[in-house]
Design an enzyme around this catalytic site. Structure first.
Site, PDB file in Angstrom:
ATOM      1  CB  ALA A 164       5.186   4.361  31.333  1.00  0.00           C
ATOM      2  NE  ARG A 198      -2.580  -4.298  23.938  1.00  0.00           N
ATOM      3  CZ  ARG A 198      -3.397  -4.045  24.964  1.00  0.00           C
ATOM      4  NH1 ARG A 198      -4.613  -4.567  24.971  1.00  0.00           N
ATOM      5  NH2 ARG A 198      -3.025  -3.272  25.966  1.00  0.00           N
ATOM      6  CD  GLU A 254      -7.550  -5.252  33.818  1.00  0.00           C
ATOM      7  OE1 GLU A 254      -7.370  -5.140  32.601  1.00  0.00           O
ATOM      8  OE2 GLU A 254      -8.196  -4.421  34.480  1.00  0.00           O
ATOM      9  NE  ARG A 291       2.348  23.559   1.606  1.00  0.00           N
ATOM     10  CZ  ARG A 291       3.561  23.782   1.096  1.00  0.00           C
ATOM     11  NH1 ARG A 291       3.698  24.110  -0.192  1.00  0.00           N
ATOM     12  NH2 ARG A 291       4.626  23.692   1.845  1.00  0.00           N
ATOM     13  CG  ASN A 344      -7.522  38.378 -12.024  1.00  0.00           C
ATOM     14  OD1 ASN A 344      -8.540  37.850 -11.618  1.00  0.00           O
ATOM     15  ND2 ASN A 344      -6.836  37.911 -13.066  1.00  0.00           N
TER      16      ASN A 344
HETATM   17  C1  UD1 Z   1      -6.546  -0.852  31.086  1.00  0.00           C
HETATM   18  C2  UD1 Z   1      -7.246  -1.338  32.380  1.00  0.00           C
HETATM   19  C3  UD1 Z   1      -8.588  -1.955  32.009  1.00  0.00           C
HETATM   20  C4  UD1 Z   1      -9.435  -0.930  31.278  1.00  0.00           C
HETATM   21  C5  UD1 Z   1      -8.684  -0.354  30.051  1.00  0.00           C
HETATM   22  C6  UD1 Z   1      -9.456   0.847  29.504  1.00  0.00           C
HETATM   23  C7  UD1 Z   1      -5.538  -2.020  33.997  1.00  0.00           C
HETATM   24  C8  UD1 Z   1      -4.825  -3.144  34.622  1.00  0.00           C
HETATM   25  N1  UD1 Z   1      -6.431  -2.319  33.038  1.00  0.00           N
HETATM   26  O1  UD1 Z   1      -6.279  -1.972  30.255  1.00  0.00           O
HETATM   27  O2  UD1 Z   1      -9.282  -2.374  33.195  1.00  0.00           O
HETATM   28  O3  UD1 Z   1     -10.664  -1.518  30.876  1.00  0.00           O
HETATM   29  O4  UD1 Z   1      -7.380   0.107  30.432  1.00  0.00           O
HETATM   30  O5  UD1 Z   1      -8.870   1.326  28.327  1.00  0.00           O
HETATM   31  O6  UD1 Z   1      -5.318  -0.892  34.387  1.00  0.00           O
HETATM   32  N2  UD1 Z   1       0.784   2.170  31.222  1.00  0.00           N
HETATM   33  C9  UD1 Z   1       1.850   2.645  31.931  1.00  0.00           C
HETATM   34  N3  UD1 Z   1       2.673   1.757  32.539  1.00  0.00           N
HETATM   35  C10 UD1 Z   1       2.460   0.421  32.497  1.00  0.00           C
HETATM   36  C11 UD1 Z   1       1.350  -0.066  31.768  1.00  0.00           C
HETATM   37  C12 UD1 Z   1       0.533   0.834  31.144  1.00  0.00           C
HETATM   38  O7  UD1 Z   1       2.076   3.855  32.010  1.00  0.00           O
HETATM   39  O8  UD1 Z   1       3.258  -0.329  33.103  1.00  0.00           O
HETATM   40  C13 UD1 Z   1      -0.110   3.150  30.528  1.00  0.00           C
HETATM   41  C14 UD1 Z   1      -0.214   2.936  29.040  1.00  0.00           C
HETATM   42  O9  UD1 Z   1       0.721   3.753  28.360  1.00  0.00           O
HETATM   43  C15 UD1 Z   1      -1.649   3.350  28.753  1.00  0.00           C
HETATM   44  C16 UD1 Z   1      -2.381   3.079  30.048  1.00  0.00           C
HETATM   45  O10 UD1 Z   1      -1.397   2.969  31.052  1.00  0.00           O
HETATM   46  O11 UD1 Z   1      -1.739   4.720  28.457  1.00  0.00           O
HETATM   47  C17 UD1 Z   1      -3.215   1.804  30.008  1.00  0.00           C
HETATM   48  O12 UD1 Z   1      -2.403   0.699  29.698  1.00  0.00           O
HETATM   49  P1  UD1 Z   1      -2.867  -0.432  28.693  1.00  0.00           P
HETATM   50  O13 UD1 Z   1      -1.791  -1.437  28.573  1.00  0.00           O
HETATM   51  O14 UD1 Z   1      -3.400   0.160  27.466  1.00  0.00           O
HETATM   52  O15 UD1 Z   1      -4.059  -1.110  29.544  1.00  0.00           O
HETATM   53  P2  UD1 Z   1      -5.320  -1.876  28.942  1.00  0.00           P
HETATM   54  O16 UD1 Z   1      -4.931  -3.261  28.591  1.00  0.00           O
HETATM   55  O17 UD1 Z   1      -5.953  -1.073  27.900  1.00  0.00           O
HETATM   56 MG    MG Z   2      -5.351   0.605  26.836  1.00  0.00          MG
END
Ligand code: UD1
Ligand code: MG
Length: 448
Positions: free
Chosen positions: A10, A15, A156, A317, A361
């Protein structure tokens, strides 16, 4: 112990700087979301609950197709990974067993790494987290452990002290929790942190206060690359390609320059295939034993039968199905066409929406004219047919077995078995015409 997966997808993926939701970006020709779903499938998860937000219609549509309405949890607006799992708890109602949380931005995770987390639960831990020793810990959460290996908490990067930042053991994002503790742990989360979010990772320290045991299970960094940016997307792709190349070489495929050959998640290549440099395999390709794929060829959605030769510079293809011992040469494009055993199209041709019989051919520069601007039509070529160079076969059209098409023909009518079709201007020869021409033109010029 029964297993269920909660897949978090979600997040906005800010980034990535993209109009496409992060988890729909592809690695090895498959979206990161589909990688996670395939993993949950491999792990025999009873329920696969997908947490998504409402910001992407496309993602919602795909989620519906993949898992169906009642396994989708909506998180709106997203307030962190802990909040995301909270949103999934109604869909876990009545489930008793191990819940595995997977982040949909971690595409390379192999099932056997996750199995270790399940095993840790089975041996008495309440929470198991997959951790890895990071080369560059950067933005990953840090795993703070006791000397006996018990996990104390996850911090974190944004909230970490300099000492904590110096820890190289990082959180992969994969966490297994027993369902009976999950809800109460999530209820105790708060958002007092640098991001103002509910972090899933905080359930470790909360669990400890509640007398629950957390452990960290080590896995390889290359298995858990998290994708948050285009740079990391490229890193995950590179890692995937590296593994595929090694796997194929170990299975008996020759890659002359491995680094320049690109595979998809589902590419199948049998043994004793030789792949020359600069070849790209899109999704859905199967290459049988003893084939040679020559340099600079591009293949997707096709089958290459045993002992065939493709390229250099060939394009296969979707729907190209080559039988055994087929030759497809330079600058030949084949789409939605079956090519029979031993047939050849060696140079500069387009074979689209057709069939070519065994041993036929197809001469240089032959074009299947399959499209009239509105509809596609079929070109059917029988066995042992010879199509002379630079011919246009205007579909729908059928060339019977053993028939011949004279070079430079534009064939608009069917050709019966064994017949010769000539469809071109008849040649006129005028004796000494050129001699006379030069004489008269030279005289004209000198007289000026
Ligand atoms: C997260 C972890 C971090 C870990 C890293 C590994 C947390 C707080 N941090 O950080 O410790 O080292 O992943 O890759 O968990 N997502 C949701 N809802 C939200 C926020 C995020 O569904 O409200 C989903 C995102 O789509 C994603 C995943 O959760 O697939 C991780 O979220 P992301 O924001 O990428 O966390 P990181 O900063 O990578
Ligand atoms: Mg992540």
């Amino acid at each position: 112990m029964q297993r269920s997966a909660v897949i978090l997808a979600a997040g906005k993926g800010t980034r990535m700087r993209s109009d496409t939701t992060k988890v729909l970006h592809k690695v090895g020709g498959r979206s990161m979301l589909d990688w996670s779903l395939a993993l949950a499938q491999d792990l025999n998860c009873d329920r696969q609950i997908l947490v998504i937000s409402t910001h992407s219609e496309e993602l919602r549509h795909i989620a519906n197709e993949r898992v169906g309405e009642n396994q989708i949890a909506i998180q709106d607006p997203p307030q962190g990974t802990g909040h995301a799992v909270q949103c999934a708890t109604p869909a876990l109602e009545g489930f008793d067993g191990a819940v595995i949380v997977l982040y949909a931005d971690t595409p390379l995770l192999p099932a056997d790494a996750v199995v270790q987390a399940f095993e840790a639960l089975e041996s008495g831990a309440h929470i198991a987290v997959l951790g890895f020793d990071a080369n560059e810990p950067g933005g990953y959460g840090r795993l703070i452990c006791e000397p006996n290996g018990d996990l104390v908490r996850i911090v974190e990067a944004k909230d970490a002290s300099p000492d904590e930042l110096a820890v190289g053991f990082c959180n992969s994002g994969v966490m297994a929790v027993h369902s009976k503790h999950l809800k109460s742990l999530l209820d105790q989360l708060d958002n007092n942190n640098a991001n103002g979010e509910y972090y899933l990772t905080d359930i470790v320290s909360i669990g400890r206060k509640n007398g629950l045991k957390s452990v960290a299970v080590r896995c390889e960094e290359s298995d858990v690359l998290g994708v948050n940016s285009r740079v990391q997307l490229a890193e995950a792709e590179a890692e995937f390609q590296k593994k595929q190349r090694i796997k194929f070489m170990e299975d008996g495929v020759t890659l002359i320059d491995p680094a320049s050959v690109f595979f998809s998640f589902d590419t199948q290549v049998q043994r004793d295939v030789i792949i020359e440099p600069n070849v790209v395999f899109g999704p859905g390709v199967r290459v049988e034993q003893g084939v040679q794929i020559r340099a600079f060829s591009h293949l997707e959605g096709c089958t290459v039968g045993e002992g065939s030769m493709v390229g250099p510079y060939a394009r296969l293809r979707p729907g190209a199905e080559l039988g055994h011992g087929v030759h497809i040469g330079n600058f030949v494009e084949v789409k939605n066409t079956k090519v029979g055993d031993g047939a050849k199209a060696n140079h500069l041709s387009y074979l689209g929406d057709g069939e070519v019989g065994e041993r036929s051919n197809i001469g240089a520069g032959t074009i299947f004219c399959n499209y009239d601007g509105y509809f596609k039509h079929k070109t059917l070529i029988g066995k042992d047919v010879f199509v002379g160079s630079n011919s246009s076969l205007v579909a729908p059209v059928t060339l019977g077995d053993t028939s011949f098409v004279g070079t430079g023909s534009v064939v608009t009518e069917d050709v019966p078995e064994g017949a010769l079709a000539l469809a071109r201007g008849r040649q006129v020869v005028k004796a000494d015409w050129a001699v006379d021409y030069h004489r008269s033109m030279k005289a004209k010029k000198e007289g000026q």
